[in-house]
Design a protein around this motif. Structure first.
Motif, short mmCIF file in Angstrom:
data_model
loop_
_atom_site.label_atom_id
_atom_site.label_comp_id
_atom_site.label_asym_id
_atom_site.label_seq_id
_atom_site.Cartn_x
_atom_site.Cartn_y
_atom_site.Cartn_z
N ASP A 4 0.84 -1.19 0.00
CA ASP A 4 0.00 0.00 0.00
C ASP A 4 0.88 1.25 0.00
N ALA A 5 0.25 2.42 -0.04
CA ALA A 5 0.98 3.68 -0.15
C ALA A 5 1.95 3.88 1.02
N ALA A 6 1.52 3.53 2.23
CA ALA A 6 2.38 3.70 3.39
C ALA A 6 3.62 2.82 3.30
N ALA A 7 3.45 1.59 2.85
CA ALA A 7 4.58 0.67 2.70
C ALA A 7 5.53 1.16 1.60
N GLN A 12 8.82 7.82 -8.47
CA GLN A 12 8.15 8.81 -9.32
C GLN A 12 7.08 8.16 -10.19
N GLN A 13 7.38 6.98 -10.71
CA GLN A 13 6.41 6.26 -11.53
C GLN A 13 5.17 5.89 -10.71
N VAL A 68 0.17 8.95 -2.94
CA VAL A 68 -0.33 10.32 -2.94
C VAL A 68 0.36 11.06 -1.81
N THR A 69 0.96 12.18 -2.15
CA THR A 69 1.63 12.97 -1.12
C THR A 69 0.88 14.28 -0.94
N THR A 70 0.89 14.78 0.27
CA THR A 70 0.20 16.04 0.56
C THR A 70 1.10 17.24 0.31
N SER A 71 2.42 17.03 0.35
CA SER A 71 3.34 18.13 0.17
C SER A 71 3.77 18.33 -1.27
#
Length: 68
Positions: free
Chosen positions: A16-19, A54-55, A63-66
């Motif tokens: 997942d995104a966190a991993a 990046q890919q 998804v990053t918030t910054s």
């Protein structure tokens, strides 16, 4: 493309995104010359890790918030 990117991060398709973010940060620390005494032997791996992350961001898996 996403599977190859995950493979470059040594992750499988269930990550997942966190991993993904955690593995990316870990590999940056291990492969970056500034973090391992100036050893540039892992520079190629570092470039692959950055490109893979990046890919995965472009594909929407991360998804990053910054904006980074």
């Amino acid at each position: 493309m996403e599977r190859n990117a995950l493979a470059d991060l040594d992750l499988d398709a269930t990550a997942d995104a966190a991993a993904i973010r955690a593995r990316y940060k870990d590999l940056l620390k291990r492969c970056h010359p500034d973090m391992n005494g100036g050893d540039r032997s892992a520079e190629h791996k570092l470039q692959r890790v950055i490109k893979a992350y990046q890919q995965l961001r472009k594909s929407g898996l991360v998804v990053t918030t910054s904006g980074k």
